[in-house]
Enzyme design. Structure first.
Site, PDB file in Angstrom:
ATOM      1  N   ASP A  59       0.805  -1.213   0.066  1.00  0.00           N
ATOM      2  CA  ASP A  59      -0.048   0.003   0.080  1.00  0.00           C
ATOM      3  C   ASP A  59       0.736   1.334   0.063  1.00  0.00           C
ATOM      4  OD1 ASP A  59       1.038  -0.087   2.609  1.00  0.00           O
ATOM      5  OD2 ASP A  59      -1.114   0.071   3.477  1.00  0.00           O
ATOM      6  N   ASP A  98      -1.111  -6.356  -0.641  1.00  0.00           N
ATOM      7  CA  ASP A  98      -1.251  -5.706   0.650  1.00  0.00           C
ATOM      8  C   ASP A  98      -2.673  -5.084   0.761  1.00  0.00           C
ATOM      9  OD1 ASP A  98      -0.263  -5.011   2.927  1.00  0.00           O
ATOM     10  OD2 ASP A  98       0.767  -3.094   2.042  1.00  0.00           O
ATOM     11  N   LYS A 128      -1.315  -9.721   2.690  1.00  0.00           N
ATOM     12  CA  LYS A 128      -0.764  -9.106   4.018  1.00  0.00           C
ATOM     13  C   LYS A 128      -1.835  -8.130   4.529  1.00  0.00           C
ATOM     14  CE  LYS A 128       2.649  -5.964   4.073  1.00  0.00           C
ATOM     15  NZ  LYS A 128       1.969  -4.962   5.121  1.00  0.00           N
ATOM     16  N   GLU A 130      -2.246  -5.708   8.286  1.00  0.00           N
ATOM     17  CA  GLU A 130      -1.295  -4.893   9.615  1.00  0.00           C
ATOM     18  C   GLU A 130      -2.310  -5.104  10.757  1.00  0.00           C
ATOM     19  OE1 GLU A 130      -0.660  -0.751   8.685  1.00  0.00           O
ATOM     20  OE2 GLU A 130       0.461  -1.254   6.872  1.00  0.00           O
ATOM     21  N   GLU A 197       8.333  -4.015  11.353  1.00  0.00           N
ATOM     22  CA  GLU A 197       8.793  -2.814  10.805  1.00  0.00           C
ATOM     23  C   GLU A 197       9.071  -2.002  11.953  1.00  0.00           C
ATOM     24  OE1 GLU A 197       6.355  -0.949   7.798  1.00  0.00           O
ATOM     25  OE2 GLU A 197       7.471   0.877   8.101  1.00  0.00           O
TER      26      GLU A 197
HETATM   27  O1  KIV Z   1       3.410  -1.362   1.738  1.00  0.00           O
HETATM   28  C1  KIV Z   1       4.460  -1.631   1.901  1.00  0.00           C
HETATM   29  O2  KIV Z   1       5.236  -1.154   0.878  1.00  0.00           O
HETATM   30  C2  KIV Z   1       5.043  -2.238   3.276  1.00  0.00           C
HETATM   31  C3  KIV Z   1       6.463  -2.635   3.424  1.00  0.00           C
HETATM   32  C4  KIV Z   1       7.045  -1.399   3.890  1.00  0.00           C
HETATM   33  C5  KIV Z   1       6.512  -3.760   4.248  1.00  0.00           C
HETATM   34  O3  KIV Z   1       3.970  -2.741   3.817  1.00  0.00           O
END
Ligand code: KIV
Length: 297
Positions: A59, A98, A128, A130, A197
């Site tokens: 994202d 993401d 993925k 968060e 992170e």
């Molecule tokens: O969106 C992204 O690029 C990320 C990375 C920083 C792990 O979540």
């Protein structure tokens, strides 16, 4: 001669898709895992050729591709569009979609629906998301729907406002312990890997030791099982401030600016295009053409 001789360049010869269980195998063997973000087909092809195991359609596209000031505004539709381009050329690496802010917070059903869209419409291999806490049931629901899901804790940019900005996490014993517990809970919920992170290196190392699934660090030190960097940060393509954990392997923004400047100057001076950049016509045809034109006047 074909006017458009550009063809997609071949991906890594003979390489099939990395099987998802191989990611855990890499950790067991002590082999480091590489992940990089990519948001379009040519970048994904280069990442594939470089041998990365995982490509994240992050994202972060909101900031580095779409000009937003945070990751929050990017939509699922926008990320699916970019993921489709990436999956057209990434052969070997697993492509991670993401889940953007707003696409999984409401309910497990919403999270599973968004993950399915990433896989069906974007061609993503896995997704993925968060957070832990309330997000553990989202991870469980996605994993139980047979879609691989990667966790992401520590600095979670989608909740940067609540965290008080883009700052390192887990810097007190209590905060480090909370991260440790979150990582174990994500593993129990079915995450196949976890991004850490902006976490102090010794804390990330202890978390990594405690987990069977791999950790992928960004600003979390060398004790993680793998590393991820954002494409534009790694290649020096992004003009904005970059976090201290970024290592730039090239300064492409400067090179591109220089190339564009020379192109503009060449067009203005007439130095481009030259004969080798144009197409010929047989003399006889040109004569007939001229004659036809003169007949019109
Ligand atoms: O969106 C992204 O690029 C990320 C990375 C920083 C792990 O979540």
């Amino acid at each position: 001669m074909s006017v458009h001789p550009r063809k997609p360049a071949p991906a890594t010869p003979g390489a099939g898709k990395l099987p998802l269980p191989e990611v855990a195998e890499l950790k067991r063997r002590g082999d480091r895992i590489t992940m990089v973000t990519a948001y379009d087909a040519p970048s994904a092809l280069l990442a594939d050729r470089a041998g990365v195991e995982l490509i994240l359609v992050g994202d972060t596209a909101a900031m580095v591709m779409l000009g937003h000031e945070s990751t929050v505004p990017v939509t699922l539709d926008e990320l699916i569009f970019l993921t489709r381009a990436v999956t057209r050329s990434a052969r070997r690496p697993l492509v991670v979609g993401d889940l953007p802010f707003g696409s999984y917070e409401i309910s497990d059903e919403q999270a599973v629906g968004s993950a399915i869209r990433f896989v069906k419409e974007g061609g993503a291999d896995v997704v993925k998301l968060e957070g832990a806490g309330r997000m553990l049931s989202r991870v469980r629901a996605i994993a139980e729907s047979n879609i691989g899901v990667m966790g992401h804790i520590g600095l979670t940019p989608q909740s940067a406002t609540r965290l008080g900005g883009f700052r390192a996490q887990g810097r007190t014993a209590d905060a480090a312990l909370a991260l440790y517990d979150e990582a174990l809970a994500l593993q129990r919920a079915g995450a196949f890997a976890i991004v850490l992170e902006a976490v102090p290196a010794p804390v990330a190392a202890r978390i990594t030791e405690a987990l069977d699934v791999p950790t992928i660090g960004i600003g979390a030190g060398a004790g993680c099982d793998g590393q991820v960097l954002v494409w534009h940060d790694l290649l020096g393509l992004y003009d904005g401030a970059t976090p201290r954990f970024v290592k730039r392997y090239a300064e492409l923004a400067g090179e591109i600016e220089d190339a564009l400047g020379r192109y503009v100057a060449d067009v203005r001076s007439g130095a481009f295009p030259q004969e080798q950049h144009t197409y010929s016509i047989p003399d006889a045809e040109l004569e007939r053409f001229e004659l036809a034109l003169s007949d019109r006047h």
